[in-house]
Design a protein around this motif. Structure first.
Motif, PDB file in Angstrom:
ATOM      1  N   ALA A  28      49.944  32.913  37.966  1.00 11.03           N
ATOM      2  CA  ALA A  28      49.765  34.368  37.925  1.00 11.03           C
ATOM      3  C   ALA A  28      49.576  34.849  36.479  1.00 11.03           C
ATOM      4  CB  ALA A  28      50.955  35.071  38.575  1.00 11.03           C
ATOM      5  N   GLN A  29      50.378  34.307  35.565  1.00  7.15           N
ATOM      6  CA  GLN A  29      50.253  34.692  34.158  1.00  7.15           C
ATOM      7  C   GLN A  29      48.919  34.228  33.579  1.00  7.15           C
ATOM      8  OE1 GLN A  29      53.808  32.907  32.576  1.00  7.15           O
ATOM      9  NE2 GLN A  29      55.085  34.671  33.074  1.00  7.15           N
ATOM     10  N   SER A  30      48.512  33.029  33.934  1.00  9.00           N
ATOM     11  CA  SER A  30      47.232  32.495  33.470  1.00  9.00           C
ATOM     12  C   SER A  30      46.075  33.344  33.972  1.00  9.00           C
ATOM     13  CB  SER A  30      47.077  31.050  33.934  1.00  9.00           C
ATOM     14  OG  SER A  30      45.786  30.573  33.650  1.00  9.00           O
ATOM     15  N   SER A  31      46.158  33.745  35.228  1.00  9.58           N
ATOM     16  CA  SER A  31      45.105  34.585  35.812  1.00  9.58           C
ATOM     17  C   SER A  31      45.038  35.945  35.118  1.00  9.58           C
ATOM     18  CB  SER A  31      45.365  34.776  37.303  1.00  9.58           C
ATOM     19  OG  SER A  31      44.446  35.694  37.847  1.00  9.58           O
ATOM     20  N   ALA A  32      46.188  36.528  34.836  1.00  5.92           N
ATOM     21  CA  ALA A  32      46.211  37.821  34.147  1.00  5.92           C
ATOM     22  C   ALA A  32      45.557  37.705  32.772  1.00  5.92           C
ATOM     23  CB  ALA A  32      47.642  38.329  34.026  1.00  5.92           C
ATOM     24  N   PHE A  33      45.849  36.611  32.079  1.00 11.62           N
ATOM     25  CA  PHE A  33      45.241  36.401  30.761  1.00 11.62           C
ATOM     26  C   PHE A  33      43.729  36.214  30.893  1.00 11.62           C
ATOM     27  CE2 PHE A  33      43.796  33.513  27.384  1.00 11.62           C
ATOM     28  CZ  PHE A  33      44.082  34.298  26.270  1.00 11.62           C
ATOM     29  N   GLU A  34      43.306  35.399  31.880  1.00 12.58           N
ATOM     30  CA  GLU A  34      41.879  35.145  32.089  1.00 12.58           C
ATOM     31  C   GLU A  34      41.141  36.442  32.442  1.00 12.58           C
ATOM     32  OE1 GLU A  34      39.009  32.205  34.751  1.00 12.58           O
ATOM     33  OE2 GLU A  34      41.180  32.077  34.970  1.00 12.58           O
ATOM     34  N   GLN A  35      41.758  37.292  33.245  1.00 12.28           N
ATOM     35  CA  GLN A  35      41.135  38.573  33.595  1.00 12.28           C
ATOM     36  C   GLN A  35      41.021  39.471  32.366  1.00 12.28           C
ATOM     37  OE1 GLN A  35      43.516  40.183  36.764  1.00 12.28           O
ATOM     38  NE2 GLN A  35      42.516  38.935  38.325  1.00 12.28           N
ATOM     39  N   SER A  36      42.052  39.466  31.533  1.00 13.04           N
ATOM     40  CA  SER A  36      42.027  40.268  30.306  1.00 13.04           C
ATOM     41  C   SER A  36      40.890  39.814  29.393  1.00 13.04           C
ATOM     42  CB  SER A  36      43.373  40.139  29.594  1.00 13.04           C
ATOM     43  OG  SER A  36      43.328  40.728  28.321  1.00 13.04           O
ATOM     44  N   GLN A  37      40.738  38.495  29.253  1.00 11.93           N
ATOM     45  CA  GLN A  37      39.653  37.948  28.432  1.00 11.93           C
ATOM     46  C   GLN A  37      38.286  38.342  29.000  1.00 11.93           C
ATOM     47  OE1 GLN A  37      41.578  37.317  25.727  1.00 11.93           O
ATOM     48  NE2 GLN A  37      40.207  35.622  25.322  1.00 11.93           N
ATOM     49  N   GLU A  38      38.172  38.269  30.332  1.00 15.66           N
ATOM     50  CA  GLU A  38      36.902  38.620  30.976  1.00 15.66           C
ATOM     51  C   GLU A  38      36.589  40.106  30.782  1.00 15.66           C
ATOM     52  OE1 GLU A  38      33.340  38.094  32.990  1.00 15.66           O
ATOM     53  OE2 GLU A  38      34.696  36.553  32.241  1.00 15.66           O
ATOM     54  N   ARG A  39      37.584  40.976  30.901  1.00 15.71           N
ATOM     55  CA  ARG A  39      37.370  42.412  30.677  1.00 15.71           C
ATOM     56  C   ARG A  39      36.907  42.661  29.246  1.00 15.71           C
ATOM     57  NH1 ARG A  39      42.246  43.165  33.369  1.00 15.71           N
ATOM     58  NH2 ARG A  39      41.895  43.727  35.515  1.00 15.71           N
ATOM     59  N   HIS A  40      37.555  42.002  28.306  1.00 14.16           N
ATOM     60  CA  HIS A  40      37.185  42.168  26.898  1.00 14.16           C
ATOM     61  C   HIS A  40      35.736  41.727  26.677  1.00 14.16           C
ATOM     62  CE1 HIS A  40      37.681  42.454  22.585  1.00 14.16           C
ATOM     63  NE2 HIS A  40      37.298  41.196  22.431  1.00 14.16           N
ATOM     64  N   LYS A  41      35.373  40.602  27.244  1.00 12.70           N
ATOM     65  CA  LYS A  41      33.999  40.098  27.122  1.00 12.70           C
ATOM     66  C   LYS A  41      33.009  41.090  27.731  1.00 12.70           C
ATOM     67  CE  LYS A  41      31.940  36.825  29.713  1.00 12.70           C
ATOM     68  NZ  LYS A  41      31.765  35.556  30.409  1.00 12.70           N
ATOM     69  N   GLN A  42      33.356  41.631  28.903  1.00 12.73           N
ATOM     70  CA  GLN A  42      32.463  42.597  29.552  1.00 12.73           C
ATOM     71  C   GLN A  42      32.339  43.889  28.746  1.00 12.73           C
ATOM     72  OE1 GLN A  42      33.697  43.142  33.635  1.00 12.73           O
ATOM     73  NE2 GLN A  42      33.501  40.952  34.066  1.00 12.73           N
ATOM     74  N   ASP A  43      33.433  44.335  28.156  1.00 12.40           N
ATOM     75  CA  ASP A  43      33.387  45.537  27.310  1.00 12.40           C
ATOM     76  C   ASP A  43      32.471  45.317  26.110  1.00 12.40           C
ATOM     77  OD1 ASP A  43      35.109  46.852  29.013  1.00 12.40           O
ATOM     78  OD2 ASP A  43      36.895  46.561  27.748  1.00 12.40           O
ATOM     79  N   LEU A  44      32.548  44.119  25.509  1.00 13.73           N
ATOM     80  CA  LEU A  44      31.670  43.806  24.373  1.00 13.73           C
ATOM     81  C   LEU A  44      30.200  43.800  24.799  1.00 13.73           C
ATOM     82  CD1 LEU A  44      33.637  40.979  22.503  1.00 13.73           C
ATOM     83  CD2 LEU A  44      33.292  43.346  21.773  1.00 13.73           C
ATOM     84  N   LEU A  45      29.917  43.177  25.936  1.00 13.10           N
ATOM     85  CA  LEU A  45      28.532  43.135  26.426  1.00 13.10           C
ATOM     86  C   LEU A  45      28.014  44.528  26.767  1.00 13.10           C
ATOM     87  CD1 LEU A  45      28.656  39.945  28.706  1.00 13.10           C
ATOM     88  CD2 LEU A  45      27.511  40.197  26.487  1.00 13.10           C
ATOM     89  N   LEU A  46      28.854  45.353  27.358  1.00 14.49           N
ATOM     90  CA  LEU A  46      28.456  46.728  27.677  1.00 14.49           C
ATOM     91  C   LEU A  46      28.191  47.520  26.402  1.00 14.49           C
ATOM     92  CD1 LEU A  46      28.069  48.895  29.866  1.00 14.49           C
ATOM     93  CD2 LEU A  46      30.512  49.396  29.669  1.00 14.49           C
ATOM     94  N   GLY A  47      29.036  47.344  25.417  1.00 13.23           N
ATOM     95  CA  GLY A  47      28.827  48.026  24.130  1.00 13.23           C
ATOM     96  C   GLY A  47      27.538  47.579  23.464  1.00 13.23           C
ATOM     97  N   GLN A  48      27.245  46.274  23.499  1.00  9.91           N
ATOM     98  CA  GLN A  48      25.993  45.766  22.911  1.00  9.91           C
ATOM     99  C   GLN A  48      24.781  46.326  23.649  1.00  9.91           C
ATOM    100  OE1 GLN A  48      26.441  41.523  23.186  1.00  9.91           O
ATOM    101  NE2 GLN A  48      27.533  41.347  21.234  1.00  9.91           N
TER     102      GLN A  48
END
Length: 168
Positions: free
Chosen positions: A43-63
């Motif tokens: 569960a903790q690993s998944s939460a971290f992976e989701q956080s990383q994915e959100r951050h990546k998506q935010d960067l791509l959206l900003g670009q």
């Protein structure tokens, strides 16, 4: 001799019960706890992976917004639809991460429950084994040559073999 046999039976019964408890504690409880910890780590690993994915998506959206703005194209019409489609796909990716994690957690929690059940079964089996040892030990104490039989008295016949005279 009878006392030694009773002591041996008691030890056999006690040993079977202790064996079941130890089996439950060592095998099942610890394994169940380990599976529970693995589920929590998942569960903790998944939460971290989701956080990383959100951050990546935010960067791509900003670009994407920056490129659209730099090219002089407005953020309406076709570019807006592309950004919305990207956001939907990003959410699907996040949902897939969460779904996969839930499946792995459920599997680990099921394994933990099976381990606990296995431990309970070990205790139950030890109770039956103890009962079997008790019956076996007590039946070994019975000596049919010393038992009272029906139709005959427990006392020897009177001297002379007659049962009509004297005290008899």
């Amino acid at each position: 001799m009878c006392t030694l046999a009773l002591i041996g039976t008691a030890l056999s019964v006690g040993g079977a019960l202790v064996e079941g408890q130890q089996s439950k504690q060592m095998m099942a409880d610890y394994q169940a706890k380990a599976y529970g910890q693995q589920a929590q780590a998942e569960a903790q690993s998944s939460a971290f992976e989701q956080s990383q994915e959100r951050h990546k998506q935010d960067l791509l959206l900003g670009q994407a917004r920056a490129q659209a703005g730099a090219s002089g194209v407005g953020i309406s019409g076709s570019p807006a639809e592309v950004l919305a489609a990207n956001a939907r796909q990003g959410q699907l990716d996040l949902d897939a991460i969460q779904y996969g994690s839930k499946l792995r957690q459920n599997s680990l929690n099921t394994q933990a429950a099976l381990s606990r059940f296995s431990g309970k079964q070990a205790v139950t089996a030890s109770i039956f084994k103890a009962g079997s040892n008790l019956v076996s030990g007590l039946s070994g104490l019975y000596d049919p040559t010393k038992a009272v039989t029906f139709g005959k008295g427990a006392f020897p016949p009177p001297p002379g073999g007659s049962s009509t005279g004297g005290l008899y």
